[in-house]
Design a protein around this motif. Structure first.
Motif, short mmCIF file in Angstrom:
data_model
loop_
_atom_site.label_atom_id
_atom_site.label_comp_id
_atom_site.label_asym_id
_atom_site.label_seq_id
_atom_site.Cartn_x
_atom_site.Cartn_y
_atom_site.Cartn_z
N GLY A 231 0.83 -1.19 0.00
CA GLY A 231 0.00 0.00 0.00
C GLY A 231 0.87 1.24 0.00
O GLY A 231 1.83 1.35 -0.77
N ASP A 232 0.56 2.17 0.88
CA ASP A 232 1.28 3.44 0.91
C ASP A 232 2.42 3.44 1.94
O ASP A 232 3.09 4.45 2.10
CB ASP A 232 0.30 4.58 1.23
CG ASP A 232 0.91 5.95 1.01
OD1 ASP A 232 1.52 6.16 -0.05
OD2 ASP A 232 0.79 6.81 1.91
N ARG A 233 2.64 2.33 2.61
CA ARG A 233 3.63 2.33 3.70
C ARG A 233 5.07 2.27 3.18
O ARG A 233 5.99 2.72 3.87
CB ARG A 233 3.37 1.16 4.64
CG ARG A 233 4.00 1.38 6.02
CD ARG A 233 3.67 0.28 6.98
NE ARG A 233 4.27 0.52 8.28
CZ ARG A 233 4.50 -0.41 9.19
NH1 ARG A 233 4.15 -1.68 8.95
NH2 ARG A 233 5.08 -0.11 10.34
N ILE A 234 5.27 1.73 1.99
CA ILE A 234 6.60 1.68 1.39
C ILE A 234 6.56 2.36 0.03
O ILE A 234 5.68 2.09 -0.78
CB ILE A 234 7.11 0.23 1.20
CG1 ILE A 234 7.07 -0.56 2.50
CG2 ILE A 234 8.53 0.24 0.62
CD1 ILE A 234 7.44 -2.02 2.33
N ARG A 235 7.52 3.25 -0.20
CA ARG A 235 7.69 3.86 -1.53
C ARG A 235 9.15 3.68 -1.91
O ARG A 235 10.04 4.19 -1.24
CB ARG A 235 7.30 5.34 -1.51
CG ARG A 235 7.52 6.05 -2.84
CD ARG A 235 6.59 5.53 -3.92
NE ARG A 235 6.56 6.43 -5.06
CZ ARG A 235 7.39 6.35 -6.11
NH1 ARG A 235 8.33 5.41 -6.13
NH2 ARG A 235 7.29 7.21 -7.11
#
Length: 366
Positions: A231-235
Motif C-alpha cells: 500500500g502506501d507504507r513503502i515507496r
C-alpha cells in the motif's frame, strides 16, 4: 559548556581528542554517536564490525569547516568507545554463521544436523540480545536529551534504535539510502539478518508509518512483491527508474522533490554506504554497480531539511575496513556531513525564543 577558546579548528586533528579531533566529552556534546561493532549475518564481505576504529582515525583528517553548517561542530559531536564485549560476541557468532551459510549453501538439511541447529539458535538469540542492547543504549541517550546517531556494523544494527525513536518521537518515517531493499524474511534462516532490517522494522515498530527507499538496485522477486502489496507504507525509488527519468530529461532536483513529498513530518535517515557508487566504498559487504555520488545524497538530505521536515536521527552502516582505509576515509566524511545535518535540522531553542507554558485556561503555567 566546554571552553573552546584554546581549540584551533584549523590545526591537525588531535588523536588524544574524540571523533574529528574534537575536545568534547559525552556530557558536553549535543550529538552522541553509538558505534555498534556487529556483522554476524553478513553474507559476502566482512570488516564492518571494526569500521568505527578506522573511521575514528580517518576522522582526524576531516576539515571542520562545512559551508552548509560552518560552525555545526561547536555544538559538540562525541563518539563512544567501541564495546569490546559486543565485538567479541560478534566475532564468535560470525564464525558460527559462516559455517552455517556454507552448510546450507551446499543444499544440506539443517534439521538433520544438531550442531547447525544449535548454531542457528545461538545466532538468532545473539541478534535478539544485540537489538535489546542497542535499544537500551539509544533510549538512554534520547532520554538525556541528546541527538543520537548510530554507526555500524552491518545494517541489522539499528533495529533497536528504531524502536527507541518510535517511543520517543511517535510516528516517523525512514529515508533509506541503499543498494538493497532489506525486506527479506529471515534471510538464510537468520531472523535479524542485515538483509531483513526494514522488514523487521515494519513488523516490530508500530510508529514507523512510512519507509522511503532510494537507489535500490539489487532485490528479490519476493521483496518486489512485498513492496507492491504494502500500500502506501513503502515507496521505493529504484535506481533504474531514477536513471531512466534523468536519461529522458528530468533533473535530480525534480526526482528529489518527488522523494521528499513521500516523507512524513519526522524522518530518520538510514544510510547504507553501499547506496553510493562502489568506487567510493569498494570494500562494503555487498557492493553493487550503480549508485550515487556523495553530493547527490547530500543534496537530497538538504532538500528534506529545507522542506520543514524534522530529521530526528540517522544511522550509517556497512562501511568496511580496508588495508588503505579508503572506505573509512569516505565514511568519516559522510559521518561528519550527517552530524552537521542533524544539529542544523534541530536548532537549539534560545531563552529569548522560548515561550512560557500556558495552561488550558490561558494562564501562565510556569
Amino acid at each position: 559548556m566546554i571552553d573552546l577558546t584554546t581549540f584551533d579548528p584549523n590545526s591537525a586533528g588531535n588523536p588524544n581528542n574524540n571523533i574529528f579531533g574534537l575536545p568534547f566529552t559525552e556530557d558536553d556534546a549535543r550529538l552522541v554517536i553509538l558505534p555498534v561493532p556487529w556483522e554476524v549475518t553478513v553474507s559476502f564481505g566482512s570488516g564492518t564490525a571494526r569500521a568505527a576504529e578506522q573511521i575514528m582515525k580517518a576522522s582526524l583528517q576531516v576539515d571542520l569547516f562545512d559551508p552548509d553548517v560552518p560552525e555545526g561542530w561547536k555544538q559538540g559531536f562525541y563518539m563512544r568507545d567501541t564495546d569490546r564485549k559486543i565485538l567479541m560476541k560478534s566475532d564468535y557468532l560470525r564464525k558460527e554463521a559462516e559455517l552455517y551459510i556454507d552448510y546450507i549453501s551446499n543444499g544440506e538439511i539443517v534439521d538433520k544436523n544438531q550442531f547447525m541447529c544449535k548454531s542457528l539458535r545461538e545466532i538468532n538469540e545473539g541478534s535478539h540480545f544485540l537489538n535489546n542492547w542497542v535499544y537500551q543504549q539509544t533510549k538512554g541517550l534520547l532520554e538525556k536529551g541528546k541527538l543520537v546517531a548510530l554507526l555500524g556494523g552491518d545494517h541489522s544494527t539499528p533495529l533497536g534504535f528504531f524502536k527507541a525513536l518510535g517511543e520517543t518521537f511517535g510516528d516517523f518515517g525512514i529515508l533509506q539510502i541503499d543498494a538493497h531493499c532489506d525486506l527479506r524474511v529471515s534471510y538464510e534462516d537468520f531472523v535479524y539478518s542485515h538483509a531483513s532490517v526494514m522488514y523487521n522494522a515494519l513488523q516490530e515498530v508500530p510508529q514507523l508509518t512510512k519507509l522511503v527507499q532510494v537507489g535500490i538496485r539489487d532485490y528479490s522477486e519476493g521483496e518486489f512483491n512485498y513492496i507492491q502489496a504494502s500500500g502506501d507504507r513503502i515507496r521505493t525509488f529504484f535506481d533504474r527508474d531514477i536513471r531512466r527519468r534523468m536519461f529522458e530529461g528530468e533533473n535530480w532536483k525534480q526526482v528529489c522533490d518527488d522523494i521528499v513529498a513521500q516523507l512524513p513530518p519526522k524522518v530518520h535517515i538510514s544510510f547504507d554506504i553501499d547506496g553510493l557508487d562502489p568506487k567510493l566504498c569498494p570494500n562494503t559487504g555487498t557492493p553493487v554497480q550503480g549508485g550515487f555520488e556523495t553530493e547527490q545524497v547530500y543534496y537530497l538530505f538538504n532538500k528534506v531539511k529545507e522542506s520543514g521536515r524534522q530529521i530526528i536521527a540517522f544511522d550509517l552502516n556497512e562501511v568496511s575496513t580496508s588495508e588503505n582505509a579508503w572506505d573509512a576515509n569516505v565514511g568519516a566524511r559522510v559521518l561528519f556531513k550527517l552530524c552537521n545535518l542533524l544539529v542544523s535540522a534541530n536548532p537549539e531553542a534560545s531563552p529569548e525564543t522560548e515561550q512560557p507554558l500556558v495552561s488550558a485556561d490561558g494562564n501562565d503555567a510556569s
